[in-house]
Every structure is written in C-alpha cells, then in structure tokens.
Design a protein around this motif. Structure first.
Motif, PDB file in Angstrom:
ATOM      1  N   ALA A 235      -5.338   2.156  -9.152  1.00 27.51           N
ATOM      2  CA  ALA A 235      -4.623   2.484  -7.917  1.00 27.51           C
ATOM      3  C   ALA A 235      -5.599   2.639  -6.754  1.00 27.51           C
ATOM      4  CB  ALA A 235      -3.817   3.767  -8.098  1.00 27.51           C
ATOM      5  N   ASP A 236      -6.673   3.385  -6.977  1.00 29.22           N
ATOM      6  CA  ASP A 236      -7.644   3.606  -5.909  1.00 29.22           C
ATOM      7  C   ASP A 236      -8.321   2.299  -5.499  1.00 29.22           C
ATOM      8  OD1 ASP A 236      -7.063   6.293  -5.902  1.00 29.22           O
ATOM      9  OD2 ASP A 236      -8.800   6.877  -7.125  1.00 29.22           O
ATOM     10  N   THR A 237      -8.553   1.419  -6.458  1.00 26.58           N
ATOM     11  CA  THR A 237      -9.193   0.139  -6.142  1.00 26.58           C
ATOM     12  C   THR A 237      -8.272  -0.736  -5.312  1.00 26.58           C
ATOM     13  OG1 THR A 237     -10.447   0.253  -8.228  1.00 26.58           O
ATOM     14  CG2 THR A 237     -10.385  -1.868  -7.105  1.00 26.58           C
TER      15      THR A 237
ATOM     16  N   GLY B 108       0.817  -1.211   0.000  1.00 24.13           N
ATOM     17  CA  GLY B 108       0.000   0.000   0.000  1.00 24.13           C
ATOM     18  C   GLY B 108       0.851   1.262   0.000  1.00 24.13           C
ATOM     19  N   THR B 109       1.929   1.243   0.770  1.00 24.95           N
ATOM     20  CA  THR B 109       2.819   2.402   0.832  1.00 24.95           C
ATOM     21  C   THR B 109       3.468   2.668  -0.527  1.00 24.95           C
ATOM     22  OG1 THR B 109       3.310   1.996   3.169  1.00 24.95           O
ATOM     23  CG2 THR B 109       4.874   3.353   1.940  1.00 24.95           C
ATOM     24  N   GLN B 110       3.920   1.609  -1.196  1.00 27.38           N
ATOM     25  CA  GLN B 110       4.514   1.749  -2.521  1.00 27.38           C
ATOM     26  C   GLN B 110       3.513   2.298  -3.530  1.00 27.38           C
ATOM     27  OE1 GLN B 110       6.824  -1.689  -3.972  1.00 27.38           O
ATOM     28  NE2 GLN B 110       6.869  -2.441  -1.876  1.00 27.38           N
ATOM     29  N   LEU B 111       2.298   1.765  -3.493  1.00 24.75           N
ATOM     30  CA  LEU B 111       1.273   2.214  -4.437  1.00 24.75           C
ATOM     31  C   LEU B 111       0.924   3.688  -4.228  1.00 24.75           C
ATOM     32  CD1 LEU B 111      -1.349  -0.667  -4.843  1.00 24.75           C
ATOM     33  CD2 LEU B 111      -0.013   0.442  -6.630  1.00 24.75           C
ATOM     34  N   GLN B 112       0.793   4.084  -2.979  1.00 31.11           N
ATOM     35  CA  GLN B 112       0.478   5.483  -2.691  1.00 31.11           C
ATOM     36  C   GLN B 112       1.567   6.408  -3.223  1.00 31.11           C
ATOM     37  OE1 GLN B 112      -0.080   5.301   1.569  1.00 31.11           O
ATOM     38  NE2 GLN B 112      -2.306   5.268   1.385  1.00 31.11           N
ATOM     39  N   ALA B 113       2.824   6.003  -3.035  1.00 35.26           N
ATOM     40  CA  ALA B 113       3.946   6.823  -3.504  1.00 35.26           C
ATOM     41  C   ALA B 113       3.958   6.910  -5.026  1.00 35.26           C
ATOM     42  CB  ALA B 113       5.266   6.239  -2.997  1.00 35.26           C
ATOM     43  N   GLN B 114       3.725   5.795  -5.709  1.00 37.09           N
ATOM     44  CA  GLN B 114       3.730   5.787  -7.172  1.00 37.09           C
ATOM     45  C   GLN B 114       2.554   6.571  -7.737  1.00 37.09           C
ATOM     46  OE1 GLN B 114       6.145   4.871  -9.085  1.00 37.09           O
ATOM     47  NE2 GLN B 114       7.375   4.016  -7.418  1.00 37.09           N
ATOM     48  N   LYS B 115       1.409   6.483  -7.086  1.00 36.64           N
ATOM     49  CA  LYS B 115       0.241   7.237  -7.550  1.00 36.64           C
ATOM     50  C   LYS B 115       0.477   8.732  -7.381  1.00 36.64           C
ATOM     51  CE  LYS B 115      -4.774   7.691  -7.124  1.00 36.64           C
ATOM     52  NZ  LYS B 115      -4.830   9.151  -6.901  1.00 36.64           N
ATOM     53  N   ALA B 116       1.055   9.126  -6.254  1.00 34.82           N
ATOM     54  CA  ALA B 116       1.358  10.530  -6.029  1.00 34.82           C
ATOM     55  C   ALA B 116       2.344  11.058  -7.078  1.00 34.82           C
ATOM     56  CB  ALA B 116       1.935  10.730  -4.627  1.00 34.82           C
ATOM     57  N   LYS B 117       3.316  10.225  -7.420  1.00 34.15           N
ATOM     58  CA  LYS B 117       4.303  10.602  -8.451  1.00 34.15           C
ATOM     59  C   LYS B 117       3.628  10.783  -9.800  1.00 34.15           C
ATOM     60  CE  LYS B 117       8.584   8.910 -10.597  1.00 34.15           C
ATOM     61  NZ  LYS B 117       9.584   7.800 -10.615  1.00 34.15           N
ATOM     62  N   ALA B 118       2.737   9.854 -10.156  1.00 39.36           N
ATOM     63  CA  ALA B 118       2.036   9.941 -11.433  1.00 39.36           C
ATOM     64  C   ALA B 118       1.093  11.143 -11.453  1.00 39.36           C
ATOM     65  CB  ALA B 118       1.258   8.654 -11.697  1.00 39.36           C
ATOM     66  N   ASP B 119       0.388  11.386 -10.360  1.00 35.35           N
ATOM     67  CA  ASP B 119      -0.523  12.530 -10.286  1.00 35.35           C
ATOM     68  C   ASP B 119       0.242  13.844 -10.453  1.00 35.35           C
ATOM     69  OD1 ASP B 119      -2.786  10.996  -9.927  1.00 35.35           O
ATOM     70  OD2 ASP B 119      -2.763  11.134  -7.740  1.00 35.35           O
ATOM     71  N   SER B 120       1.420  13.917  -9.840  1.00 33.37           N
ATOM     72  CA  SER B 120       2.229  15.123  -9.955  1.00 33.37           C
ATOM     73  C   SER B 120       2.690  15.350 -11.390  1.00 33.37           C
ATOM     74  CB  SER B 120       3.441  15.027  -9.018  1.00 33.37           C
ATOM     75  OG  SER B 120       4.282  16.150  -9.165  1.00 33.37           O
ATOM     76  N   ALA B 121       3.161  14.265 -12.029  1.00 33.18           N
ATOM     77  CA  ALA B 121       3.610  14.367 -13.423  1.00 33.18           C
ATOM     78  C   ALA B 121       2.444  14.741 -14.337  1.00 33.18           C
ATOM     79  CB  ALA B 121       4.233  13.049 -13.864  1.00 33.18           C
ATOM     80  N   HIS B 122       1.281  14.168 -14.081  1.00 29.77           N
ATOM     81  CA  HIS B 122       0.087  14.458 -14.871  1.00 29.77           C
ATOM     82  C   HIS B 122      -0.277  15.936 -14.762  1.00 29.77           C
ATOM     83  CE1 HIS B 122      -4.530  13.759 -15.414  1.00 29.77           C
ATOM     84  NE2 HIS B 122      -3.986  14.250 -16.503  1.00 29.77           N
ATOM     85  N   ALA B 123      -0.232  16.466 -13.571  1.00 31.42           N
ATOM     86  CA  ALA B 123      -0.606  17.858 -13.342  1.00 31.42           C
ATOM     87  C   ALA B 123       0.327  18.838 -14.063  1.00 31.42           C
ATOM     88  CB  ALA B 123      -0.616  18.160 -11.846  1.00 31.42           C
TER      89      ALA B 123
END
Length: 233
Positions: free
Chosen positions: A156-158, A117-132
């Motif tokens: 990711a959310d699922t 879960g910790t890894q997924l949260q970090a990767q999602k945050a990284k992708a969201d930042s790049a997307h923005a």
C-alpha cells in the motif's frame, strides 16, 4: 437425601471441566495459523496471499477472521489498482506532438490515478483499524505483524508513493501542452520535427522537456521498485 443429590453436584463440577476442554483447541489453532503465516507469506518473496482451503479454515478456527483482514485488503487493493496498466498506456507520450494532442487523455489519466490513491488510502486505513483491534497472543502477534506488513503496509505504501510521482509527470506534460499552446505562433510541430523561431522559447521549452524526461526516469525506477515489492524480484 444426600445420595440423591450427589450426582447433581458431580454434574455441576464436571461442566466447567468440559468447557475448559473445548478451549484446548486454541493452542493448536494458533500454532497452525502461525506456521501458515510464516511459511506461506513471511518466508516467501513478494506478496503472497493464499486462499484458505476448507481444511485450513477448520484448522485455524476463529483465527480465520484475523486472516480475513489481510485477504479483504488485498482483494480491495487488486480491484483499486487493476486499471493502472491501462491508465499508464493511455497516458504514455512519445513526442511533443503527443503531449499537445492528447491533453484530455492525460487529464483523464491523472483523475484516474487520484481516485486510485484515494481508494487505496481508505482501504489501508480500514485494514490498519481492523489490525489494531485484533486480540492476539504475543507469539502469534509477532508473526502476524510481519505478515500484515508484507501484504498490506508495504504494498500500500509503495503504491501510494508511486502514484503521485506518475501524476507529477502527467502534470508536467500538461504544463508543456499549455506552454506550447500559449506560444504556438513561435513553435511549429510537424510529426517528430519541432521548430522554434524564438531562442528564449526554445530554451524554456528545452528545460521543460528535460525536466519531464528526468521525471519519467524517476517513475520508471518507482515502477521497478513496485514490481520488486509485489513479485519479490
């Protein structure tokens, strides 16, 4: 003198025209990339992240970097959740005897799920930042946002919703193991047969086991939902 300098003026005027012509590839690149996202990702059920062919890479031009935001996340997500199957198998319990005898396995699985879960949260945050940070024309942004949601946000959310549910079931299993250990003088476990000498302990143990069964059904439903998200069926 005027004749001598005229070609230079013409050359100076021609340079911006030549540079402008080089930029004409952008509409074609944008269209090709947008069509790819729509037909190969958005219109497909489930999560599909095709690997670009050399021709597609060339056709998309700088937009290949935009696609890399999606592919980088999916590669990281696949690596993070790869152990999930083995963890679920390791943490599966089929009897009260399993619960009490495999306390260490259950704790190890819970730790593995928390790390996941910790890894997924970090990767999602990284992708969201790049997307923005992506600069996209509005027509492409509409399609890209849909593709990003399908391949990054939703899976990711699922996963991040399912993992705590699984961990909660394991936590209940550990509580049962602790309860049995604390009341071992009143509880006799022989394989699948369980005998309890104290009615109060019997009632409390039954309530805990009923709660565990309910949680297990919830986890099964969550896993079905995850399968639907990933496979589209």
């Amino acid at each position: 003198m005027n004749v001598t300098f005229r070609p230079r003026w013409l050359l100076a005027l021609a340079l911006p025209l030549a540079l402008a012509a080089c930029g004409d590839n952008e509409p074609k690149q944008r269209t090709a990339f947008s069509e790819f996202l729509q037909t190969r990702i958005v219109d497909k059920p489930g999560v599909h992240v095709p690997k670009l062919t050399p021709d597609e890479t060339q056709a998309f031009g700088p937009y290949t970097e935009h696609y890399a935001v999606i592919t980088d996340f999916n590669g990281a997500m696949d690596a993070a959740v790869k152990p999930l199957g083995n963890l679920l198998q390791k943490g599966a319990v089929r009897s009260l005897n399993d619960v009490t005898a495999r306390r260490d396995d259950i704790k190890a699985v819970q730790t593995g799920l928390n790390d996941m879960g910790t890894q997924l949260q970090a990767q999602k945050a990284k992708a969201d930042s790049a997307h923005a940070q992506l600069k996209q024309p509005e027509d492409l942004k509409v399609v890209y946002d849909k593709a990003f949601e399908r391949t990054v946000s939703v899976p990711a959310d699922t996963f991040l919703a399912v993992l705590p549910q699984i961990s909660g079931t394991l936590d209940s299993s550990l509580k049962i193991a602790d309860y049995v250990d604390a009341n071992k003088a009143k509880i006799d476990i022989n394989g699948a047969i369980v005998k309890v000498s104290d009615p109060k302990v019997q009632a409390e143990l039954n309530a805990m086991l009923a709660d565990l069964n309910t949680q297990a059904k919830t986890v099964q439903q969550a896993q079905t939902q995850l399968k639907t998200v990933m496979l589209g069926r």
